[in-house]
Scaffold this motif. Structure first.
Motif, PDB file in Angstrom:
ATOM      1  N   SER A 193       0.811  -1.215   0.000  1.00 34.35           N
ATOM      2  CA  SER A 193       0.000   0.000   0.000  1.00 34.35           C
ATOM      3  C   SER A 193       0.843   1.263   0.000  1.00 34.35           C
ATOM      4  O   SER A 193       0.545   2.226  -0.708  1.00 34.35           O
ATOM      5  N   ALA A 194       1.930   1.304   0.796  1.00 36.75           N
ATOM      6  CA  ALA A 194       2.755   2.515   0.850  1.00 36.75           C
ATOM      7  C   ALA A 194       3.436   2.767  -0.481  1.00 36.75           C
ATOM      8  O   ALA A 194       3.579   3.916  -0.913  1.00 36.75           O
ATOM      9  N   ARG A 195       3.864   1.705  -1.144  1.00 35.40           N
ATOM     10  CA  ARG A 195       4.508   1.862  -2.453  1.00 35.40           C
ATOM     11  C   ARG A 195       3.516   2.451  -3.463  1.00 35.40           C
ATOM     12  O   ARG A 195       3.848   3.403  -4.198  1.00 35.40           O
ATOM     13  N   TYR A 196       2.286   1.924  -3.523  1.00 33.57           N
ATOM     14  CA  TYR A 196       1.322   2.445  -4.486  1.00 33.57           C
ATOM     15  C   TYR A 196       0.871   3.863  -4.134  1.00 33.57           C
ATOM     16  O   TYR A 196       0.629   4.685  -5.021  1.00 33.57           O
ATOM     17  N   LEU A 197       0.761   4.162  -2.847  1.00 35.62           N
ATOM     18  CA  LEU A 197       0.436   5.528  -2.462  1.00 35.62           C
ATOM     19  C   LEU A 197       1.573   6.477  -2.820  1.00 35.62           C
ATOM     20  O   LEU A 197       1.346   7.638  -3.169  1.00 35.62           O
ATOM     21  N   GLY A 198       2.816   5.983  -2.749  1.00 39.24           N
ATOM     22  CA  GLY A 198       3.949   6.788  -3.185  1.00 39.24           C
ATOM     23  C   GLY A 198       3.906   7.063  -4.671  1.00 39.24           C
ATOM     24  O   GLY A 198       4.156   8.184  -5.134  1.00 39.24           O
ATOM     25  N   VAL A 199       3.565   6.036  -5.457  1.00 35.51           N
ATOM     26  CA  VAL A 199       3.402   6.226  -6.899  1.00 35.51           C
ATOM     27  C   VAL A 199       2.271   7.214  -7.164  1.00 35.51           C
ATOM     28  O   VAL A 199       2.356   8.072  -8.062  1.00 35.51           O
TER      29      VAL A 199
END
Length: 429
Positions: free
Chosen positions: A359-365
């Protein structure tokens, strides 16, 4: 046919967690936004008065690129973190603590190189905290509360600019304090986050060995496949287009008033300050109100259409503005539109982003869609301004009609994409 996902039966998030998320977001924004709105410019004036425009542009560009790249990378690292303190809390608290020495480096800068290094460290620190903080909402706030939380989170992000503006107005000549006070407040936020954002320990071992961090995984964290996540792609594009429309005109507000309304520099600066307060109030109020509306109705896509329509209308009003009151009207309409969008876009993306514990990776993207326009818009704006003469207003030197038309097209296109947002988790509108 895609099967509907299983119902999320997580209990309601405790009030303590929600308050901690909002206050921590407020502190991060205060620490990060104060240099952006004024302090970097004041420091550049001290160390390079004869080249201040070029030096400030360089510092800002480096910071924008760093934010663009670091947010998803730190989100990826947070997703893969194991240990007794959980995945998110070490990055949130650690980022806020590191922000203090970053502020000290900038406060004591006597050269452009030192200022750039300090700003890079600050971007790294606060983007690490932001990436992990957003993911806490995905991890621990159930869907029934996510829209309300999204609105309050967005309101805190807008409101976090206010303390910096007050501080700059109070001690405008003390750049050392202007760097250190926000950074110190941010470091205090680390204590708050550590105490209130407790989370279960994350065991390591074979279960997470398949998700080990390496150079390939870090580089891959910056990308996603639109074919496997079409709804996420559409929401990403909407945020990019609306932020692009906003950024396209934001940097030229002072010059627009001088050209269209034939104002002096001091008159235009006063009006920019006044409209800035109107914009901030509209952003905060709309984000808080429409986040709650979205939570009660589930009408995320309808609110996206409404916000995009308001943003388009604001651009059209500015296209024809040749006096003060249409400028105020356009500012208020745009503020409500943008605030409403940021009230629901986080809750919306939480529903459509791919599953898998990243989730954090996709929110970063997803945050790239907010940061990238701030880099691209200043490049395109001069091209639009050079397209012939402005058919409205006293000055024909720059075509502000074309600039706002570009913003209107971007906002209208973002609105038109809404019917393409289709996902099993979106069932109520």
């Amino acid at each position: 046919m895609t099967d509907a996902p299983a119902a999320d039966i997580r209990p309601a998030a405790p009030r303590r967690l929600l308050v901690a998320l909002i206050v921590t977001e407020l502190m991060i924004t205060f620490a990060l936004a104060t240099p952006l709105v004024a302090t970097l410019g004041l420091k550049v004036q001290e160390i390079a008065p004869d080249r201040k425009e070029q030096v400030l542009a360089t510092v800002m560009a480096v910071g924008s690129i760093a934010a663009l790249l670091l947010n998803p990378v730190f989100g990826h690292l947070s997703d893969r973190t194991t240990g007794r303190f959980g995945r998110r809390r070490p990055w949130i608290a650690g980022g806020l603590v590191v922000g203090l020495p970053a502020g000290a480096v900038m406060a004591t800068a006597h050269s452009t190189t030192q200022l750039v290094l300090g700003w890079l460290l600050a971007q790294a620190a606060y983007n690490a905290a932001l990436a992990a903080l957003s993911a806490v909402i995905a991890d621990r706030v159930p869907p029934a509360q996510q829209a309300t939380m999204s609105g309050l989170f967005g309101a805190a992000g807008f409101a976090g600019v206010v303390p910096g503006l007050v501080l700059v107005g109070t001690i405008p000549g003390n750049t050392t304090a202007l760097f250190l006070i926000p950074a110190a407040i941010g470091a205090l936020g680390a204590v708050l986050a550590w105490l209130l954002l407790r989370e279960p320990a994350v065991p390591g071992g074979a279960g997470r060995a398949a998700k080990a961090v390496n150079l390939r995984s870090v580089l891959g964290s910056l990308l996603f496949d639109p074919r496997t996540s079409p709804a996420f792609t559409v929401v990403w594009c909407q945020r990019f287009l609306l932020q692009f429309a906003n950024a396209l005109i934001g940097a030229y507000g002072l010059y627009f008033l001088m050209a269209r309304l034939d104002m002096s520099v001091s008159e235009a600066a006063a009006l920019v300050s006044a409209t800035g307060l109107v914009s901030l109030a509209g952003n905060v109020l709309a984000a808080a109100v429409f986040g709650r509306v979205a939570s009660r109705t589930g009408a995320y896509r309808a609110l996206v259409v409404g916000s995009g329509t308001l943003m388009t209308a604001a651009m059209v009003i500015k296209m024809f503005s040749a006096s003060v009151w249409p400028v105020y009207l356009a500012t208020a309409v745009a503020a409500v539109g943008l605030g409403a969008f940021y009230a629901v876009d986080l809750a919306l993306v939480l529903r459509v982003m791919p599953d898998g514990g990243d989730s954090a990776r996709y929110l970063g993207v997803f945050n790239i869609a907010k940061a990238l326009p701030q880099t691209l818009a200043p490049v395109l704006a001069p091209v639009l301004l050079a397209l012939g003469s402005d058919p409205v207003g006293a000055s024909a030197e720059k075509n502000y009609f074309a600039l706002f038309l570009g913003g209107a097209v971007a906002a209208l296109l973002a609105t038109a994409l809404t019917p393409l947002i289709r996902h099993p988790r979106l069932v109520r509108d």
